[in-house]
Design an enzyme around this catalytic site. Sequence first.
Site, mmCIF file in Angstrom:
data_model
loop_
_atom_site.group_PDB
_atom_site.id
_atom_site.type_symbol
_atom_site.label_atom_id
_atom_site.label_comp_id
_atom_site.label_asym_id
_atom_site.label_seq_id
_atom_site.Cartn_x
_atom_site.Cartn_y
_atom_site.Cartn_z
ATOM 1 N N LYS A 139 21.654 19.909 -42.119
ATOM 2 C CA LYS A 139 20.487 20.460 -41.422
ATOM 3 C C LYS A 139 20.010 19.525 -40.313
ATOM 4 O O LYS A 139 19.781 19.940 -39.177
ATOM 5 C CB LYS A 139 19.360 20.711 -42.415
ATOM 6 C CG LYS A 139 18.143 21.397 -41.816
ATOM 7 C CD LYS A 139 16.976 21.450 -42.790
ATOM 8 C CE LYS A 139 17.307 22.204 -44.036
ATOM 9 N NZ LYS A 139 16.126 22.358 -44.937
ATOM 10 N N GLU A 172 18.466 18.710 -60.459
ATOM 11 C CA GLU A 172 17.731 18.178 -59.318
ATOM 12 C C GLU A 172 16.356 18.829 -59.235
ATOM 13 O O GLU A 172 15.385 18.212 -58.791
ATOM 14 C CB GLU A 172 18.512 18.425 -58.025
ATOM 15 C CG GLU A 172 17.989 17.631 -56.831
ATOM 16 C CD GLU A 172 18.944 17.651 -55.654
ATOM 17 O OE1 GLU A 172 19.732 16.695 -55.497
ATOM 18 O OE2 GLU A 172 18.915 18.640 -54.893
#
Length: 556
Positions: A207, A365
């Site tokens: 990103k 996560e």
Amino acid sequence: MTITDATATAAWATLNELYAGYHPDLRAAFDDDTERARTFSFACADLHVDLSKNLLDAQIKDALVAVAEQMGLAERREAMFRGDRINVTENRSVLHTALRRPAGDELVVDDVEVVAEVHAVLEKIYAFADKVRDGEWVGVTGRPIETVVNIGIGGSDLGPVMVYEALKPYVLESISCRFVSNIDPTDLAEKVADLDPETTLFIVASKTFTTLETLTNARMARAWLWNALVEQGAIEDTDEARTGAVAKHFVAVSTALDKVAAFGIDPANAFGFWDWVGGRYSVDSAVGTAVAVAIGKENFADFLSGFHAVDRHFVETPFADNVPVLMGMLNVWYVDFFHAKSHAVLPYAQYLHRFAAYLQQLTMESNGKRVRTDGSPVSVDTGEVFWGEPGTNGQHAFYQLIHQGTQVIPCDFIALANTAHPVKDGDQDVHELFLANFFAQTKALAFGKTEEEVRAEGTPEAIVSARVFPGNRPTTSIMAPALTPSVVGQLIALYEHITFVQGIAWGIDSFDQWGVELGKQLAMQIAPAISKDDEALAAQDPSTRALIEYYRSQRR
């Protein structure tokens, strides 16, 4: 922001009372209630989900639902779908569900029409995918692309590779994909060793276009491309020729167009996504570009429709019949009352062989947190270790621990009524033989084998106890008609929402991941010490310093 402690709710007190008086006996539960399988089986889009072999009864189910209600799940769910900034530590919206909303839906967040933006990117991805699939996109020598190499890490790798493997029967025969993630140079070297640079296209997925592992691998891939093309005489050994080669053989999944351009990629060939898309929730965004190339826009659209179908189920179905709510709260039940430390996901479908690895990031996560959203310490255990292997492979590896070990390990079994490769071994339908194992394992885990049953088989008394199976090992069975693109999307969305439900019950932020940062920061501090910087070496702790000294002594 004050977050309710689940243990302070009336429903949690009820669960405590129920647990204190609960003695799991699945044999008796089925004997006493001939409708149990029907009562605890649910439909979620195309998924048939059987919870009847779990350690629950009607009262426990009601209490679990009540915890979800009293923790504000409905309100938090609506806040997520609405685009509120529920990722509080990063002050971000959490809008992966917008990635699969159909064109024409309206969702305005911060004065931006989100769904329209999503579909604008999708159309750009589809146009690119069509060019590659049709042979219109060619490399620097005019040859069409045969291999797409996706370079990413974390969600930019685990999602695309899992879905690509799951949907192999839908992949265009003339296109194949490979995936590079590990910064170990062996990963890239092995993935490109037999490739022709003239027919290879790299997708660099980052990103910010700053991810250490991804950009390191991208630079190594660029060097491989340049050297191989020059060696083959495909391009001149000039900067101009090298720049032209990158433009033909690299595209990006990124919003950092300046950095993309500096790398040599035409910004027009960069596909963006938004800060409200977490990496582990991003496979249905531009991160899935390699998948779109492989399976085509129609199948990718079907993939997205599967996500959306489960989203609608999660939003519209009462909690008592809501599969993500029930599965998420069952996980809370096992973690916090039965002290389960891990959760096995066991797909009886070889194409799902990377599904457990994908879920490891999604679940661990997300919910591996020690403080609640308001920063206060959690009062119960959170998260589980997710793991698993496909089919009968696992039976011959670790099922012993699940069946006869001392730990409670909830298991999700996944199977399909139809296979992409129907075949017979003589008169035996091999898929039916495979599914016989699926059905048998959940039955054995639920009902076990008693001492009396073992003795009745004539087993010597000295080894009777070794052959007893205690049973009452909780399992969930998930079935679908076939592993279509839609069903793969449904499975992913199901676990996304299960993870969200658990996070709400625990009062934690499931959408940040600060725990991955410290090690990366220290790696950058340690790197100079490895490269003969003695001052940096001296700054390390004694153990790290000794390990680096060993490395230095052995490196050739």
